[in-house]
Design a protein around this motif. Structure first.
Motif, short mmCIF file in Angstrom:
data_model
loop_
_atom_site.label_atom_id
_atom_site.label_comp_id
_atom_site.label_asym_id
_atom_site.label_seq_id
_atom_site.Cartn_x
_atom_site.Cartn_y
_atom_site.Cartn_z
N SER A 93 0.81 -1.22 0.00
CA SER A 93 0.00 0.00 0.00
C SER A 93 0.84 1.27 0.00
O SER A 93 0.34 2.35 -0.29
CB SER A 93 -0.94 0.01 1.21
N HIS A 94 2.13 1.14 0.30
CA HIS A 94 3.03 2.29 0.29
C HIS A 94 3.62 2.54 -1.09
O HIS A 94 4.36 3.50 -1.29
CB HIS A 94 4.16 2.10 1.30
N GLY A 95 3.35 1.64 -2.05
CA GLY A 95 3.87 1.80 -3.40
C GLY A 95 5.23 1.17 -3.61
O GLY A 95 5.92 1.48 -4.57
N ILE A 96 5.63 0.28 -2.72
CA ILE A 96 6.95 -0.34 -2.78
C ILE A 96 6.77 -1.83 -3.07
O ILE A 96 5.84 -2.47 -2.58
CB ILE A 96 7.69 -0.11 -1.44
N THR A 97 7.69 -2.40 -3.84
CA THR A 97 7.64 -3.81 -4.19
C THR A 97 7.54 -4.66 -2.93
O THR A 97 8.26 -4.43 -1.96
CB THR A 97 8.90 -4.21 -4.99
N LEU A 98 6.61 -5.62 -2.97
CA LEU A 98 6.44 -6.51 -1.81
C LEU A 98 7.77 -7.14 -1.42
O LEU A 98 8.56 -7.54 -2.27
CB LEU A 98 5.42 -7.61 -2.13
N GLY A 99 8.02 -7.20 -0.13
CA GLY A 99 9.27 -7.75 0.39
C GLY A 99 10.37 -6.72 0.53
O GLY A 99 11.41 -7.01 1.11
N CYS A 100 10.18 -5.52 -0.01
CA CYS A 100 11.20 -4.48 0.04
C CYS A 100 10.81 -3.28 0.90
O CYS A 100 11.63 -2.39 1.12
CB CYS A 100 11.52 -3.99 -1.37
N CYS A 101 9.59 -3.24 1.36
CA CYS A 101 9.12 -2.09 2.11
C CYS A 101 9.75 -2.05 3.50
O CYS A 101 9.75 -3.03 4.23
CB CYS A 101 7.59 -2.14 2.24
N PRO A 102 10.29 -0.90 3.88
CA PRO A 102 10.92 -0.79 5.21
C PRO A 102 9.90 -0.95 6.35
O PRO A 102 10.30 -1.20 7.48
CB PRO A 102 11.56 0.60 5.22
N ALA A 103 8.61 -0.84 6.04
CA ALA A 103 7.59 -1.02 7.07
C ALA A 103 7.26 -2.50 7.24
O ALA A 103 6.43 -2.85 8.08
CB ALA A 103 6.34 -0.24 6.71
N GLY A 104 7.88 -3.37 6.44
CA GLY A 104 7.66 -4.81 6.57
C GLY A 104 6.49 -5.33 5.76
O GLY A 104 6.11 -6.48 5.90
N CYS A 105 5.92 -4.53 4.90
CA CYS A 105 4.81 -4.99 4.09
C CYS A 105 5.24 -6.09 3.15
O CYS A 105 6.23 -5.95 2.43
CB CYS A 105 4.25 -3.83 3.25
N GLY A 106 4.55 -7.20 3.16
CA GLY A 106 4.84 -8.29 2.24
C GLY A 106 6.08 -9.08 2.57
O GLY A 106 6.51 -9.90 1.77
N SER A 107 6.65 -8.84 3.74
CA SER A 107 7.83 -9.61 4.12
C SER A 107 7.43 -11.05 4.42
O SER A 107 6.34 -11.32 4.91
CB SER A 107 8.52 -9.01 5.34
N TYR A 108 8.31 -11.95 4.13
CA TYR A 108 8.02 -13.37 4.34
C TYR A 108 8.67 -13.87 5.60
O TYR A 108 9.64 -13.57 6.06
CB TYR A 108 8.51 -14.19 3.14
#
Length: 108
Positions: A93-108
């Motif tokens: 939702s921040h516009g960053i590729t999943l797994g790369c967001c510093p907020a942890g969005c989409g991290s595995y």
């Protein structure tokens, strides 16, 4: 004798004061966006939605036009369209590729 109802004079938008509101909202969004344009637009536009709700209804269209032209305000529908596109294209939702967001969005 009949009387003719006159339109109640409407107060004009104080454009200078509104631009100050927009500038403050933009500065707050800048501090919280993590340099993501999509997230900045969401933060800024959400704050503008709150602030425009405090204006008389007849001043709102002009205020939103100023926010859109000078600060890239996006309507709720436009923001939803962006979020849908991001989700369909592997971004958080921040516009960053999943797994790369510093907020942890989409991290595995």
């Amino acid at each position: 004798m009949s009387t003719i109802a006159c339109d109640v004079p409407r107060s004009a938008l104080d454009e200078s004061a509104w631009r100050a509101v927009c500038k403050t909202a933009a500065e707050h969004a800048q501090r919280g966006c993590g340099l993501s344009w999509e997230h900045w637009v969401t933060l800024f536009s959400s704050e503008i939605d709150t602030q425009v709700g405090r204006l008389p209804e007849d001043q709102r269209p002009q205020a939103l036009e100023i926010a859109a032209q000078e600060w890239d305000y996006a309507t709720p529908a436009e923001r939803q369209e962006t979020q849908d596109w991001l989700a369909e294209n592997g971004c958080c939702s921040h516009g960053i590729t999943l797994g790369c967001c510093p907020a942890g969005c989409g991290s595995y």
